[in-house]
Design a protein around this motif. Structure first.
Motif, PDB file in Angstrom:
ATOM      1  N   ARG A  29       0.835  -1.186   0.000  1.00 60.94           N
ATOM      2  CA  ARG A  29       0.000   0.000   0.000  1.00 60.94           C
ATOM      3  C   ARG A  29       0.881   1.253   0.000  1.00 60.94           C
ATOM      4  N   GLN A  30       2.032   1.162   0.651  1.00 64.56           N
ATOM      5  CA  GLN A  30       2.955   2.286   0.695  1.00 64.56           C
ATOM      6  C   GLN A  30       3.474   2.639  -0.700  1.00 64.56           C
ATOM      7  N   ALA A  31       3.670   1.633  -1.543  1.00 63.20           N
ATOM      8  CA  ALA A  31       4.114   1.895  -2.923  1.00 63.20           C
ATOM      9  C   ALA A  31       3.050   2.690  -3.666  1.00 63.20           C
ATOM     10  N   VAL A  32       1.789   2.280  -3.541  1.00 64.55           N
ATOM     11  CA  VAL A  32       0.695   3.002  -4.200  1.00 64.55           C
ATOM     12  C   VAL A  32       0.628   4.425  -3.664  1.00 64.55           C
ATOM     13  N   SER A  33       0.767   4.582  -2.357  1.00 68.12           N
ATOM     14  CA  SER A  33       0.744   5.911  -1.742  1.00 68.12           C
ATOM     15  C   SER A  33       1.860   6.793  -2.304  1.00 68.12           C
ATOM     16  N   LYS A  34       3.066   6.238  -2.425  1.00 62.41           N
ATOM     17  CA  LYS A  34       4.202   6.992  -2.996  1.00 62.41           C
ATOM     18  C   LYS A  34       3.900   7.435  -4.426  1.00 62.41           C
ATOM     19  N   TRP A  35       3.349   6.510  -5.224  1.00 70.56           N
ATOM     20  CA  TRP A  35       3.029   6.839  -6.618  1.00 70.56           C
ATOM     21  C   TRP A  35       2.025   7.982  -6.671  1.00 70.56           C
ATOM     22  N   GLU A  36       1.004   7.923  -5.819  1.00 72.97           N
ATOM     23  CA  GLU A  36      -0.043   8.951  -5.829  1.00 72.97           C
ATOM     24  C   GLU A  36       0.450  10.286  -5.295  1.00 72.97           C
ATOM     25  N   GLN A  37       1.495  10.265  -4.488  1.00 70.15           N
ATOM     26  CA  GLN A  37       2.079  11.503  -3.976  1.00 70.15           C
ATOM     27  C   GLN A  37       3.152  12.054  -4.907  1.00 70.15           C
ATOM     28  N   GLY A  38       3.423  11.335  -5.993  1.00 67.74           N
ATOM     29  CA  GLY A  38       4.452  11.775  -6.938  1.00 67.74           C
ATOM     30  C   GLY A  38       5.855  11.549  -6.420  1.00 67.74           C
ATOM     31  N   MET A  39       6.010  10.655  -5.441  1.00 70.95           N
ATOM     32  CA  MET A  39       7.317  10.400  -4.843  1.00 70.95           C
ATOM     33  C   MET A  39       8.008   9.179  -5.440  1.00 70.95           C
TER      34      MET A  39
END
Length: 180
Positions: A29-39
């Motif tokens: 889930r952290q990977a998806v969160s990073k992608w959505e934050q542009g990180m």
């Protein structure tokens, strides 16, 4: 819109939580969160899987904005030109081209994608874009954009991509099999 904004919006339209999308793609889930934050940015294989699982084109997923970390900043070619992509069997009339951000992938995965942006007005998803080609490295996509710009500047109405990579697709992966 950027990839991160597109991903978040598409995920919400499919009524998926970040955790559900992560499970679908076999990532955290952290990977998806990073992608959505542009990180961060998913590997090419994950992009293809995402496109397949959500039944959405790569064009709709990928950023067509400026590339922030690849040395391709602010490279947007404007004019009207018919571009032929021999490896992708695409012919499109566009008024500008745009490069993706650098993508992560396996050893032989393409690093960049090139898109043609067509006249046709903006829609909810932004301007109409067409995927043109994959590129093995920054040097190749930079040369391609430079040549397209030169062709437009010289009033040449057609251009055939010269530096794109020939690729082989296998379900959720893509590999460069021949560089130009």
């Amino acid at each position: 819109m950027s990839f991160s904004e597109n991903l978040k919006q598409i995920r919400k339209e499919h009524h998926l939580s970040q955790e559900e999308l992560a499970e679908l793609l076999d990532v955290s889930r952290q990977a998806v969160s990073k992608w959505e934050q542009g990180m961060g940015y998913p590997e090419v294989e994950k992009l293809l899987l995402l496109s397949h699982k959500l039944n959405i084109s790569l064009d709709a997923l990928m950023s067509t904005g400026n590339v922030s970390d690849s040395g391709l900043n602010d490279i947007h070619v404007t004019g009207s030109i018919v571009i032929t992509s021999p490896h992708e069997n695409v012919i499109v009339t566009c008024y500008k081209v745009s490069a993706s951000e650098k993508m992560k992938g396996g050893k032989n995965s393409p690093q960049y994608a090139l898109f043609g942006v067509s006249n046709g007005g903006s829609s909810f998803w932004g301007e109409p874009t067409t995927f043109l080609a994959w590129y093995a490295n920054q040097e190749c996509i930079s040369k391609e954009i430079e040549e397209i710009h030169k062709a437009i500047s010289q009033g040449i109405s057609t251009y055939t991509l010269q530096y794109s990579a020939k690729t082989k697709r296998r379900w959720a992966s893509i590999k460069v099999i021949e560089e130009q």
